[in-house]
Scaffold this motif. Sequence first.
Motif, PDB file in Angstrom:
ATOM      1  N   ARG A 191       1.860 -17.890  -0.471  1.00  0.00           N
ATOM      2  CA  ARG A 191       2.631 -16.655  -0.658  1.00  0.00           C
ATOM      3  C   ARG A 191       2.527 -15.880   0.648  1.00  0.00           C
ATOM      4  NH1 ARG A 191       2.003 -11.174  -1.466  1.00  0.00           N
ATOM      5  NH2 ARG A 191       3.353 -10.231  -3.066  1.00  0.00           N
ATOM      6  N   ILE A 192       3.639 -15.726   1.344  1.00  0.00           N
ATOM      7  CA  ILE A 192       3.654 -15.057   2.641  1.00  0.00           C
ATOM      8  C   ILE A 192       4.371 -13.728   2.467  1.00  0.00           C
ATOM      9  CG2 ILE A 192       4.396 -15.197   5.042  1.00  0.00           C
ATOM     10  CD1 ILE A 192       4.367 -18.306   4.610  1.00  0.00           C
ATOM     11  N   GLU A 193       3.622 -12.643   2.562  1.00  0.00           N
ATOM     12  CA  GLU A 193       4.229 -11.321   2.374  1.00  0.00           C
ATOM     13  C   GLU A 193       4.821 -10.841   3.694  1.00  0.00           C
ATOM     14  OE1 GLU A 193       2.635  -6.929   1.229  1.00  0.00           O
ATOM     15  OE2 GLU A 193       2.272  -8.528  -0.243  1.00  0.00           O
ATOM     16  N   VAL A 194       6.076 -10.407   3.620  1.00  0.00           N
ATOM     17  CA  VAL A 194       6.782  -9.898   4.807  1.00  0.00           C
ATOM     18  C   VAL A 194       7.189  -8.471   4.463  1.00  0.00           C
ATOM     19  CG1 VAL A 194       8.618 -10.337   6.455  1.00  0.00           C
ATOM     20  CG2 VAL A 194       7.605 -12.247   5.205  1.00  0.00           C
ATOM     21  N   SER A 195       6.238  -7.544   4.663  1.00  0.00           N
ATOM     22  CA  SER A 195       6.455  -6.171   4.178  1.00  0.00           C
ATOM     23  C   SER A 195       6.090  -5.099   5.188  1.00  0.00           C
ATOM     24  CB  SER A 195       5.602  -5.952   2.917  1.00  0.00           C
ATOM     25  OG  SER A 195       4.226  -5.932   3.247  1.00  0.00           O
ATOM     26  N   GLY A 196       5.694  -5.495   6.394  1.00  0.00           N
ATOM     27  CA  GLY A 196       5.252  -4.494   7.358  1.00  0.00           C
ATOM     28  C   GLY A 196       3.938  -3.842   6.987  1.00  0.00           C
ATOM     29  N   GLY A 197       3.219  -4.454   6.040  1.00  0.00           N
ATOM     30  CA  GLY A 197       1.948  -3.884   5.603  1.00  0.00           C
ATOM     31  C   GLY A 197       2.133  -2.808   4.541  1.00  0.00           C
ATOM     32  N   GLN A 198       3.013  -3.068   3.566  1.00  0.00           N
ATOM     33  CA  GLN A 198       3.247  -2.089   2.497  1.00  0.00           C
ATOM     34  C   GLN A 198       2.106  -2.077   1.506  1.00  0.00           C
ATOM     35  OE1 GLN A 198       7.210  -2.261   0.823  1.00  0.00           O
ATOM     36  NE2 GLN A 198       6.485  -1.475  -1.154  1.00  0.00           N
ATOM     37  N   SER A 199       1.662  -0.892   1.165  1.00  0.00           N
ATOM     38  CA  SER A 199       0.614  -0.681   0.141  1.00  0.00           C
ATOM     39  C   SER A 199      -0.672  -1.423   0.456  1.00  0.00           C
ATOM     40  CB  SER A 199       1.139  -1.106  -1.247  1.00  0.00           C
ATOM     41  OG  SER A 199       2.285  -0.374  -1.595  1.00  0.00           O
ATOM     42  N   LEU A 200      -1.080  -1.396   1.720  1.00  0.00           N
ATOM     43  CA  LEU A 200      -2.349  -2.036   2.096  1.00  0.00           C
ATOM     44  C   LEU A 200      -3.532  -1.226   1.548  1.00  0.00           C
ATOM     45  CD1 LEU A 200      -1.681  -3.095   5.790  1.00  0.00           C
ATOM     46  CD2 LEU A 200      -1.816  -4.558   3.781  1.00  0.00           C
TER      47      LEU A 200
END
Length: 255
Positions: free
Chosen positions: A246-255
């Motif tokens: 699972r590769i998240e591409v979110s700009g670091g959303q909700s880290l």
Amino acid sequence: MIKSITKIALVTGASRGLGKNTALAMAKKEVSVIVTYRSNEAEAKAVVSAIEELGSKAIALQLDTANTDTFDAFVAQVKQSLQDTWQTEQFDFLVNNAGFGVYATFAETTEAEFDQLFNTQVKGIFFLTQKLLPLIKDGGRIVNLSTVLARSTLPGYAAYAMTKGAIEVLTRYLAKELGQRQIAVNTIAPGAIETDFGGGVVRDNPEINKLFASQTALGRVGVPDDIGGAIAALLSEDNRWITGQRIEVSGGQSL
């Protein structure tokens, strides 16, 4: 210098949004594309024209991923199109992108909305991929689309996020079972993106856009180019050893 054999990708829901961007990103890497659309043939043909302007071949085929009864006929169309357009019997990449969002709290979600979401984004993907397996080359790739909401929570998207959680589990099982054919299977999980998804809420509502940007490490919401390019890169030969992820591409959303 001998030019490499053309790769072919099938991208569902590619007449607009992330699917369109993915198709164009693939074309920029000299990959030919089978574009599918549910209802807007004109938009799909415009994507085909844009791909051809980039120097790659493309065709558009109608597909409703919620209607499994049509899958046999669709697969027959794909098989014939591969022969007619590319003189081949198989394609390389399947991107399961087609889908939609429903905003409704848990208490307000109807059974009809629930069924529509799962028919399109779980049952449809499961059986479409199954039907297409004979047409995917050994050593090919499958990318399924998920969402950051399968990891974090946002009230109003319980049913939608559940479908993506199911797809993430399916991805791991496909990676395991199709490994014997050297087919790599991964999930791309976008964060908030400026598209017409969900009625364009992130793109068109300044307050929502600002809210998501404030929750993102890189300080903005995503744009389609952030996702299409990531999918095209994942499907490059350099990433052939990545599977079941699972590769998240979110700009670091909700880290």
